[in-house]
Design a protein around this motif. Structure first.
Motif, PDB file in Angstrom:
ATOM      1  N   LEU A 196      -1.756   2.852  -6.598  1.00 16.03           N
ATOM      2  CA  LEU A 196      -1.241   2.480  -5.367  1.00 16.03           C
ATOM      3  C   LEU A 196       0.240   2.486  -5.319  1.00 16.03           C
ATOM      4  CD1 LEU A 196      -3.691  -0.293  -4.244  1.00 16.03           C
ATOM      5  CD2 LEU A 196      -3.487   2.035  -3.366  1.00 16.03           C
ATOM      6  N   HIS A 210       0.216  10.946  -1.056  1.00 19.51           N
ATOM      7  CA  HIS A 210       0.680   9.726  -1.345  1.00 19.51           C
ATOM      8  C   HIS A 210      -0.628   8.855  -1.379  1.00 19.51           C
ATOM      9  CE1 HIS A 210       2.446   5.701  -0.834  1.00 19.51           C
ATOM     10  NE2 HIS A 210       3.570   6.212  -1.022  1.00 19.51           N
ATOM     11  N   GLU A 212      -1.438   6.049   0.008  1.00 20.90           N
ATOM     12  CA  GLU A 212      -1.426   5.446   1.364  1.00 20.90           C
ATOM     13  C   GLU A 212      -1.876   6.401   2.483  1.00 20.90           C
ATOM     14  OE1 GLU A 212      -1.456   2.485   2.323  1.00 20.90           O
ATOM     15  OE2 GLU A 212      -0.874   1.580   0.191  1.00 20.90           O
ATOM     16  N   ARG A 213      -1.632   7.497   2.316  1.00 20.63           N
ATOM     17  CA  ARG A 213      -2.366   8.570   3.203  1.00 20.63           C
ATOM     18  C   ARG A 213      -3.690   8.876   2.631  1.00 20.63           C
ATOM     19  NH1 ARG A 213       1.711  13.683   2.490  1.00 20.63           N
ATOM     20  NH2 ARG A 213      -0.126  14.810   3.656  1.00 20.63           N
ATOM     21  N   THR A 216      -5.594   6.069   4.449  1.00 23.32           N
ATOM     22  CA  THR A 216      -5.502   6.326   5.788  1.00 23.32           C
ATOM     23  C   THR A 216      -6.808   7.253   6.187  1.00 23.32           C
ATOM     24  OG1 THR A 216      -3.362   5.886   6.146  1.00 23.32           O
ATOM     25  CG2 THR A 216      -4.416   7.393   7.582  1.00 23.32           C
ATOM     26  N   ARG A 250      -8.353  -2.435  -1.196  1.00 25.82           N
ATOM     27  CA  ARG A 250      -7.839  -1.860  -0.193  1.00 25.82           C
ATOM     28  C   ARG A 250      -8.985  -0.681   0.021  1.00 25.82           C
ATOM     29  NH1 ARG A 250      -2.571  -0.718   0.278  1.00 25.82           N
ATOM     30  NH2 ARG A 250      -3.589   0.343   2.133  1.00 25.82           N
ATOM     31  N   SER A 254     -10.271  -0.340   3.935  1.00 28.67           N
ATOM     32  CA  SER A 254     -10.168   0.908   4.633  1.00 28.67           C
ATOM     33  C   SER A 254     -11.483   1.705   5.175  1.00 28.67           C
ATOM     34  CB  SER A 254      -9.376   1.957   3.653  1.00 28.67           C
ATOM     35  OG  SER A 254      -8.127   1.438   3.306  1.00 28.67           O
TER      36      SER A 254
END
Length: 356
Positions: A196, A210, A212-213, A216, A250, A254
């Motif tokens: 991360l 990335h 985080e992408r 998502t 995480r 998600s």
């Protein structure tokens, strides 16, 4: 110490000697191998060569892998992950598993047509087809070539089950195909999240999206009703292993339904590439990293044996396994075993059938 090339993973481009290939100087773009007057390495161009295979489904009989067939639309991978166990396959083409693997790619544009032909063969037995088992089906060139999407279209048409493993959020482009398949129990997607920490991710996986992408993308897939897995693959000792609990947390937030992990593997030419990468990016802990890897791989850089190659052995591997299980249970993951059904498959229509 090898110098890292900007936005590339491998620091060297040595040819393999595993097949007794002759050593030679590279020609053509030979100036790319030289440093400019300021000492900086020039950008490395990416090339794509069209490959024309006779078949597209690859089969295996490995007892520790949960699939017996796969499709790889591309050879080589521009993501440039230094640990990639597919790197040695470039040696089969007389190319380096180093920078060549990241920059000299092969695409198979006839894959959808070949897939259709194989599914039409008399006696074809339906089993889930896995994508992303060697190189990433959603690496950057998929945006232009769309070979992965073409294959999924054939599988969607025939109600054939599939699984996808990727470290790219580009997979959400195909939600329009995957969501209806998932509603029938025919599709599952795994997103690989190694770290991360953006800086670490950029170093270990220089051209992958990335983290985080990717998370998502997990949320978007889950919201579309597609069973989604997060894969912590690989775990790199003394570099990313401290993130396991956070990644599990995480992943659950998600919308992932299951999670797994894999200690780093260093088969064949990957080991010296990985060592050179450590010397360039983590010289302060290179020895420690390799000592732990050797401890979980029975004193070697790599353990090729079935089952232990996926989990490792020894105290460090056991500690990793315990930490993972505690985090998994804490966040309510892996309560179900994801699977895809095979009973809906029907052979594609041939050219004559399409006329009526």
């Amino acid at each position: 110490m090898a110098k890292a090339r900007p936005v590339r993973g491998a620091t060297v481009n040595r040819e393999s000697t595993r097949f007794s290939l002759p050593e030679r100087l590279a020609d053509g773009d030979w100036l790319d191998a030289l440093e400019d007057v300021d000492g900086a390495l020039p950008p490395l161009r990416t090339s794509v060569t069209v490959e024309a295979p006779r078949t597209i489904i690859t089969r295996n009989q490995s007892p520790d892998i949960g699939f017996d067939r796969s499709i790889n639309p591309y050879r080589g991978c521009e993501h440039g992950c230094i640990y990639c166990f597919a790197r040695p396959t470039h040696a089969y083409h007389d190319l380096s598993p180093g920078l060549d693997f990241e920059s000299r790619l092969f695409a198979k544009p006839t894959a959808p047509e070949l897939l259709r032909a194989e599914l039409m063969k008399p006696g074809y037995a339906c089993r889930p087809i896995a994508f992303g088992t060697n190189t990433d089906p959603y690496q950057p060139i998929e945006a232009e070539w769309r070979i992965t999407r073409g294959c999924i279209e054939v599988l969607a048409e025939t109600d054939h089950p599939l699984t996808i493993t990727t470290k790219s959020d580009r997979v959400v482009r195909d939600i329009d195909l995957l969501a209806p398949m998932a509603a029938k129990g025919l599709a599952a997607v795994a997103l690989s999240v190694t770290s991360l920490d953006a800086k670490v991710a950029r170093t270990v996986e220089p051209r992958a999206p990335h983290p985080e992408r990717r998370l998502t993308a997990v949320r978007r897939l889950a919201d579309a009703g597609i069973p989604t897995i997060v894969s912590i693959a690989p775990v790199i000792p003394a570099i990313t292993d401290h993130e396991i609990e956070h990644i599990v947390e995480r992943a659950a937030e998600s919308g992932a339904r299951t999670i797994n992990y894999l200690p780093v593997r260093l088969p064949f030419e990957v080991a010296p590439l990985f060592r050179a990468w450590l010397d360039a990016h983590f010289p302060d802990r290179a020895g420690k990293v390799m000592a732990i890897i050797n401890s979980i791989r029975d004193g070697r850089d790599n353990d090729p044996n079935f089952f232990t190659r996926m989990r490792g052995s020894g105290p460090w591997a056991e500690l990793l396994r315990t930490r993972f299980q505690i985090a998994m249970k804490k966040h309510g993951l892996n309560r179900e075993r994801l699977s895809v059904r095979t009973d809906l498959f029907h052979a594609p229509r041939g050219p004559q059938g399409e006329l009526f």
